[in-house]
Design a protein around this motif. Structure first.
Motif, short mmCIF file in Angstrom:
data_model
loop_
_atom_site.label_atom_id
_atom_site.label_comp_id
_atom_site.label_asym_id
_atom_site.label_seq_id
_atom_site.Cartn_x
_atom_site.Cartn_y
_atom_site.Cartn_z
N TYR A 154 36.17 29.03 43.50
CA TYR A 154 36.67 29.25 42.15
C TYR A 154 36.97 30.74 41.95
O TYR A 154 36.57 31.59 42.75
N ALA A 177 35.62 36.02 34.16
CA ALA A 177 35.83 34.64 34.61
C ALA A 177 34.73 34.21 35.57
O ALA A 177 34.26 33.07 35.52
N LYS A 188 39.25 33.67 38.94
CA LYS A 188 40.32 33.90 37.97
C LYS A 188 41.68 33.58 38.58
O LYS A 188 41.90 33.79 39.77
N GLY A 234 42.29 28.50 38.98
CA GLY A 234 41.85 29.23 37.80
C GLY A 234 40.39 29.12 37.41
O GLY A 234 39.51 28.83 38.21
N ASP A 235 40.15 29.35 36.15
CA ASP A 235 38.81 29.32 35.57
C ASP A 235 38.40 27.88 35.30
O ASP A 235 39.21 26.96 35.35
N ARG A 279 31.72 33.01 33.69
CA ARG A 279 31.88 31.66 33.16
C ARG A 279 31.68 30.61 34.26
O ARG A 279 31.07 29.56 34.05
N ASP A 297 38.34 41.47 33.82
CA ASP A 297 38.79 40.10 33.58
C ASP A 297 38.30 39.13 34.65
O ASP A 297 37.85 38.02 34.35
N THR A 328 36.65 37.26 43.23
CA THR A 328 36.81 38.22 42.13
C THR A 328 37.40 39.51 42.67
O THR A 328 37.72 39.63 43.86
#
Length: 327
Positions: free
Chosen positions: A92, A241, A94, A211-212, A244, A237, A232
């Motif tokens: 996963y 993400a 951003k 994406g997120d 989250r 930003d 990351t």
């Protein structure tokens, strides 16, 4: 799988006592203890053979594959034990951070370490595995439409394609842009693959998720994964993400075994914000990739860094970063 033979003497048709039968799978042999006569035993054995093969995924999987990738033991009619060894990893991060590029290169690094890898692209754009072949492959949705959504007519070779380095790949696909729910398709992708017994052929299964974690559909791969890797960079930003996603992993870990493997910093010249984040929210930093333009260019060329390094030996040091992630 043929019927290995009958164990025990003939019981005769006039025998009153009826014993329970027991079936087990050992070294590709069926052993039956029936209470019936010879003709009845043959008929019962045939139907038992069909039932047990169907319970094990139908005729699409041979006993040789079962013996190689798992252990199946059936006792009586109710107990089934299947031990498998594949590891599922969900990637996963951003949007635009470089998840697909990192996933493809890491998949090849795992293959270089002797693992059999399946990468599943969970993005309606179906471009996750683009750098493994240089072109877009048909998605599960495309294949299902061709088969008129008769999943029993879909075979592994219809949806699983070989890419560079021997990495197998699948693209989930999704609805057209602006229509339908992409998250729902992502969540439904695993079901046909399970029906095909595709998972059992691989050591590592990598989910490359877009994406997120925006909703439950895009979080669906976490329901199947053993580990989650977050991509990351050293920016606010991307780390926001990542936080989250880490919260989603914590939530999912309450219902099934799921661990956060750690962060991978992609194309960053510094790591001060990454260090501050892991200090506040402790987790491993698996690797921090340098700010190398060829990482971005590889996506445009439709090649992985490993393939480019065959003609540009100066990129071998970048490949070592991915090998470190695989280790």
């Amino acid at each position: 799988m043929g019927v290995g033979g009958w164990v025990g003497g003939s019981t005769g048709r006039d025998e009153v006592e009826i014993n329970t039968w027991q079936a087990s799978v050992t070294n590709q042999q069926w052993f039956l203890f029936p209470p019936f006569g010879r003709r009845s035993r043959i008929v019962a054995g045939f139907f038992l053979h069909l039932i047990l093969r169907t319970r094990n995924g139908g005729y699409r999987r041979s006993e040789k594959e079962i013996q190689r990738w798992g252990r199946l033991r059936i006792v009586g009619r109710n107990e089934r034990e299947l031990e498998l060894r594949e590891t599922k990893v969900a990637v996963y991060g951003k949007g635009g951070i470089g998840k697909s590029t990192t996933s493809c290169n890491t998949s090849i690094a795992l293959a270089r370490r002797g693992k059999k890898v399946l990468q599943i692209g969970c993005d309606p754009k179906h471009d996750s595995t683009f750098t493994l072949t240089g072109f877009l492959i048909p998605t599960i949705i495309d294949t299902s439409q061709v088969k008129d959504y008769h999943y029993e007519d879909v075979w592994p070779e219809d949806v699983i394609y070989k890419g560079y380095g021997g990495v197998s790949r699948v693209e989930a696909g999704g609805p057209p842009a602006g229509a339908g729910c992409g998250g729902y398709v992502v969540g439904e992708t695993v079901k046909p693959l399970k029906e095909l017994n595709a998972f059992y052929e691989y050591d590592i299964i990598s989910f490359d998720v877009l994406g997120d974690v925006a909703c439950g559909g895009f979080a669906a791969p976490l329901n199947y994964a053993d580990y989650c890797i977050i991509i990351t960079d050293n920016g606010f930003d991307a780390l926001f993400a990542a936080n989250r996603i880490a919260a989603s992993v914590r939530e999912k870990s309450h219902t099934h075994p799921l661990r956060l493997a750690g962060l991978v910093g992609n194309r960053t010249s510094g790591r001060d914000l990454i260090d501050k984040y892991v200090e506040a929210c402790p987790m491993p930093v698996l690797e921090v990739l340098p700010l190398v333009e060829d990482i971005r260019v590889s996506r445009v060329k439709g090649k992985t860094l490993f393939e480019m390094a065959e003609h540009q030996p100066n990129l071998n040091y970048v490949c070592d970063f991915y090998l470190n992630i695989a280790d």
